[in-house]
Enzyme design. Structure first.
Site: not given
Ligand SMILES: O=C[C@H](O)COP(=O)(O)O
Ligand SMILES: CC(=O)C(=O)O
Length: 210
Positions: A44, A48, A133
């Site tokens: 993953e 960012r 999640k």
């Protein structure tokens, strides 16, 4: 455009989804290669950093075809589209908006939305998401919260993320609704913030045995 994967396949790829944040394409490629060589098959890469989309494209192009490379920190429909077109096979978000839910479902892109409360889990489930999640796991209630949710949402499976450590992971993975956990601890960094490849490989191998 379907990626050919679903989130169930992502959850089945191993007990840990490594949550990865890199500051360059080169660091992303080299570190993901180390993880792959250690046995990791799911990745993953968070959105960012300004090069994050390029990181995903490069990792997808470099790793063998059985690598399941996804995008994290998918905050809106534009990022979702960018990540999908870069070759990410799935997306992850720390939360869920109506717009994100619609975009993921319209594009038929495997998507793992984040929830932190019972109402958010109920809403996501009502919108058709069975894999969620739980973020930020340790501060939003920990394993006890997910144990309680199993009684009222037995069909939902969770990937708790946020504050998970190798010591805390087993307490989650023993729950009936938690097949996988997420975390950034897999990546070891040296004093100047570069990946420590031998230690990262050791952590990845240990994570796969959880
Ligand atoms: O931003 C947090 C990441 O999702 C992972 O959390 P962590 O660094 O506590 O493992
Ligand atoms: C934290 C998280 O869920 C993400 O960055 O996607």
């Amino acid at each position: 455009m379907s990626s050919g994967f679903d989130i169930e396949a992502v959850f089945a790829a191993g007990p840990v989804i490594p949550v990865l944040s890199f500051s360059s394409v080169g660091e992303a490629v080299e570190t993901c290669q180390t993880l792959y060589d250690a046995g990791m098959r799911v990745f993953e890469i968070t959105l960012r950093h300004p090069t994050a989309i390029a990181q995903i494209r490069a990792v997808v192009d470099t790793l063998p075809g059985d690598a399941i490379v996804g995008a994290g920190t998918v905050m809106n429909a534009a990022l979702l589209s960018d990540a999908q077109h870069a070759g990410a096979k799935f997306g992850v978000s720390p939360g869920l908006t109506a717009n994100l839910a619609e975009s993921a479902q319209t594009s038929n892109w495997p998507f793992l939305p984040g929830v932190a409360t019972v109402s958010e889990a109920m809403q996501a489930h009502a919108w058709g998401f069975d894999f969620l999640k739980f973020f930020p796991a340790e501060t939003a209630g920990g394993a006890g919260f997910l144990k309680s949710l199993y009684a009222v949402l037995p069909d939902v499976r969770f990937c708790p993320t946020g504050g998970i450590t190798p010591e805390k992971a087993p307490g989650y993975l023993e729950l009936g609704n938690v097949p996988v956990v997420g975390g950034s601890w897999i990546i070891a960094r040296n004093d100047v913030g570069r990946t420590d490849h031998p230690e990262t490989a050791a952590r990845a191998k240990a994570a796969l045995l959880l």
